[in-house]
Design an enzyme around this catalytic site. Sequence first.
Site, short mmCIF file in Angstrom:
data_model
loop_
_atom_site.label_atom_id
_atom_site.label_comp_id
_atom_site.label_asym_id
_atom_site.label_seq_id
_atom_site.Cartn_x
_atom_site.Cartn_y
_atom_site.Cartn_z
N ASP A 83 0.78 -1.14 0.01
CA ASP A 83 -0.01 0.09 0.03
C ASP A 83 0.95 1.08 0.03
O ASP A 83 1.64 1.30 0.96
CB ASP A 83 -0.94 0.01 1.20
CG ASP A 83 -2.10 0.88 1.21
OD1 ASP A 83 -1.94 1.77 0.40
OD2 ASP A 83 -3.03 1.17 2.16
N ASP A 94 -3.03 7.28 -3.70
CA ASP A 94 -3.06 6.26 -2.48
C ASP A 94 -3.52 5.06 -3.25
O ASP A 94 -4.55 4.99 -3.65
CB ASP A 94 -4.06 6.66 -1.33
CG ASP A 94 -4.10 5.63 -0.40
OD1 ASP A 94 -3.49 4.49 -0.41
OD2 ASP A 94 -4.91 5.83 0.69
N HIS A 154 -11.65 6.31 1.94
CA HIS A 154 -11.97 7.74 2.25
C HIS A 154 -11.49 8.97 1.29
O HIS A 154 -10.76 8.66 0.41
CB HIS A 154 -10.59 7.90 3.58
CG HIS A 154 -9.25 7.10 2.83
ND1 HIS A 154 -8.60 7.84 2.35
CD2 HIS A 154 -9.13 5.82 2.90
CE1 HIS A 154 -7.34 7.35 2.39
NE2 HIS A 154 -7.70 5.99 2.57
N GLU A 187 -10.95 1.60 -1.35
CA GLU A 187 -9.77 0.41 -0.96
C GLU A 187 -10.74 -0.80 -0.34
O GLU A 187 -11.70 -0.49 0.40
CB GLU A 187 -8.89 0.53 0.02
CG GLU A 187 -9.33 1.23 1.23
CD GLU A 187 -7.90 1.75 2.00
OE1 GLU A 187 -6.82 1.02 2.02
OE2 GLU A 187 -7.95 2.88 2.88
#
Length: 294
Positions: A83, A94, A154, A187
């Site tokens: 990650d 991300d 998020h 995710e």
Amino acid sequence: AMSDKEMYLKVGKIHKEICEKAKPLIKTGEKLLDITKKIEAMVQGAGASLAFPVNLQLNNLVHYSPLPNDETVIGPKDLIKVDIGIHIDGYIADGAFTINFDPAYDDMVSFTEETLENALKGLKPGMKISEIGKRLDLSMKDSKYKIIRNLSGHQLQAWDLHSIKSVPVFETPNEDLLEEGDALAVEIFITDGEGWIHSAPQALIYALTRNLAPVRNANVKKLQNDIFKRRKTLPFTERYVLEHLGYSKVDFFLLKKTDNLKEYPILVEKPGTKIAQFEDVIYVDKDKVIITTK
């Protein structure tokens, strides 16, 4: 200056290139610390910075980032989640992928990758964010695996990794929409475990809190200022403090003793299980939703 959209696309493209270069480094017998340092060098070489420490998460672990003298190596039957979060001027990409060395888990890993792909296909501005959760519910309905329900995606904003909106991995009554200008990290973690993750006692990742209390000790104050100047509230590790900023273990210990550090504990599934993870960032444009990390 570049627009927000241009910045998200730029950092997303760099993220993708770093992930492609990182994949061949992930081999059995390799030390997690060595892999981490190589990825960090790539990020720096690309003119970006880490948005959070490189997470190299074996088997049933999440939120693991190597310690200064970490001896952990990838074993012949391990599965590892990589990650990586990077930023340029606070604009974040991300994303995560999973590499697996135990053929028994090939199916779970490809299922996870496809499940995320299907959840992100053909999203449109104005849709409810819960549409993503609804699609994930559909994918999981007949699966022998479970999605980890207490981890979610998020919203990203400048210098803010976990901003206002969240992206649950199952359908919720939440009315939040995909609105123009939104950047969201989506995710998913899929497991042969219970589908619920627990905090372990140890934390390897830290961040400054938003409201910093006054600090008396001059060294600790200086350390805190150094972190804030470079990271604001973005996460970091002990290794960052010792090797990158050049402070002592004592300084770091004393900073931990203040109320100014948030800890991100290692998260664990049931012993003997494994977790696969995939993650991408979506940017909501006027008329379409763009996957910036693809």
